[in-house]
Design a protein around this motif. Structure first.
Motif, mmCIF file in Angstrom:
data_model
loop_
_atom_site.group_PDB
_atom_site.id
_atom_site.type_symbol
_atom_site.label_atom_id
_atom_site.label_comp_id
_atom_site.label_asym_id
_atom_site.label_seq_id
_atom_site.Cartn_x
_atom_site.Cartn_y
_atom_site.Cartn_z
ATOM 1 N N THR A 51 1.005 -1.056 0.068
ATOM 2 C CA THR A 51 -0.164 -0.342 -0.122
ATOM 3 C C THR A 51 0.844 1.270 -0.360
ATOM 4 O O THR A 51 1.845 1.555 0.915
ATOM 5 C CB THR A 51 -0.577 0.084 1.083
ATOM 6 N N SER A 78 -0.468 2.628 5.175
ATOM 7 C CA SER A 78 0.686 2.382 4.414
ATOM 8 C C SER A 78 1.520 1.159 4.618
ATOM 9 O O SER A 78 2.511 2.209 5.542
ATOM 10 C CB SER A 78 1.031 3.953 3.685
ATOM 11 N N GLY A 92 0.875 5.513 0.286
ATOM 12 C CA GLY A 92 0.373 6.283 0.774
ATOM 13 C C GLY A 92 1.063 7.718 -0.171
ATOM 14 O O GLY A 92 1.286 8.105 0.081
#
Ligand code: DGY
Length: 312
Positions: free
Chosen positions: A147, A189, A149
């Motif tokens: 992930t 994140s 961010g």
């Protein structure tokens, strides 16, 4: 014919055009002019082509009665007091677009280098310590499926998001004003990348509180402006293992002083503000800055003029 002060030699041919049309003085040294030298030369100029290393403040403008245009050789313009310039009717230009992809590429290079420990592994191989293939040697973090961010979804943030999609990453985004969204992004994140301008509202945005929300496996990447991250808080977070690593193209100040404690932090990768450092980006930046100067000297709107005020 106007007098133009260009505060450093620039890549590309566009400066020649400026030199043919106007009396142009290009600062010849590798290091930037001091503030006093900048002020002295700008005082005689009709136009200033400045770099992000030049502080162009209200007193400097007040001492430059003929100054009609300022072109910054960067997309960021936090080195310029834009309010003071607009109060004097001096338009300020920047170089957006030219460096979007180059900076997004470098962001990804830093992300991958930190995730896969490339500088460390390269130094190990070159240092003659590579003895065999090691099952547990240089284990790093997966980029695919992780992930990412992205804080700040302007041109560069969006270009980073496009690259992340190709890596099969989940992308979370936020603008700073949305505190709830920012906290969610920081908690979730695996990689956090900053793409904000430096303003009063973003200075120190990533401090102890923000770092405390990140995962212990998170890696922070900053290719925007150094002052958005509090460097002593970052040093602590790296030392204590609160986050796993950081990769910085920008620091505050630049260069980071030799004895700065941040240099001692583990899992830190620093490169010397090279986000836009590709031939084509820097040549295009020269072209745009020259276009801005020529337009300003002709009394025309600048092709790339910054808004009268830095927005938070
Ligand atoms: C910019 O343009 O603001 C970068 O930091 C340097 O190219």
């Amino acid at each position: 014919m106007g007098r133009v002060f260009v505060t450093r030699r620039l890549p590309g041919a566009a400066l020649t055009q400026l030199e043919q049309l106007h009396e142009t003085f290009v600062w010849p040294d590798q290091l930037p002019p001091s503030y006093e030298q900048l002020r002295e030369h700008t005082a005689r100029a009709d136009a200033l082509l400045a770099l992000l290393t030049d502080r162009v403040d209200a007193p400097l403008m007040a001492a430059s009665p003929n100054l009609r245009v300022i072109a910054n050789y960067a997309v960021g313009y936090d080195n310029i007091d834009v309010d003071a310039a607009s109060a004097r009717g001096i338009p300020v230009g920047n170089t957006p677009d030219a460096l979007t992809d180059a900076t997004a590429d470098l962001t990804f290079a830093l992300l991958m280098a930190a995730a896969r420990r490339i500088p460390e592994a390269a130094a190990f191989a070159r240092g003659g310590r590579w003895q065999t293939w090691e099952p547990a040697g240089f284990l790093g973090a997966d980029v695919h499926g992780a992930t990412l961010g992205i804080i700040g979804l302007g041109r560069i943030g969006q270009a980073v998001a496009r690259r992340a999609t190709g890596f099969g990453m989940e992308v979370l985004t936020t603008e700073t004003r949305d505190q709830h969204n920012l906290e969610h992004l920081l908690r979730r994140s695996d990689f956090i990348s900053i793409h904000l301008p430096l303003t009063a509202g973003t200075r120190g945005l990533i401090g102890a509180d923000a770092l405390a929300l990140m995962k212990p496996t998170a890696i922070l990447i900053n290719t925007a402006r150094g002052a958005i991250v509090e460097r002593s808080a970052l040093a602590r977070a790296l030392h204590t293992g609160q986050i796993a690593g950081a990769a910085l193209d920008v620091t505050e100040p630049e260069p980071l002083p030799e004895d700065d404690p941040l240099w001692e932090a583990p899992n830190l990768l620093v490169v010397p503000h090279i986000g836009s450092a590709t031939w084509s980006a820097r040549e295009r930046m020269t072209e745009i800055a020259v276009q801005n100067i020529l337009a300003g000297l002709d009394g025309d709107p600048l092709p790339y003029q910054v808004p009268a005020q830095l927005k938070d």
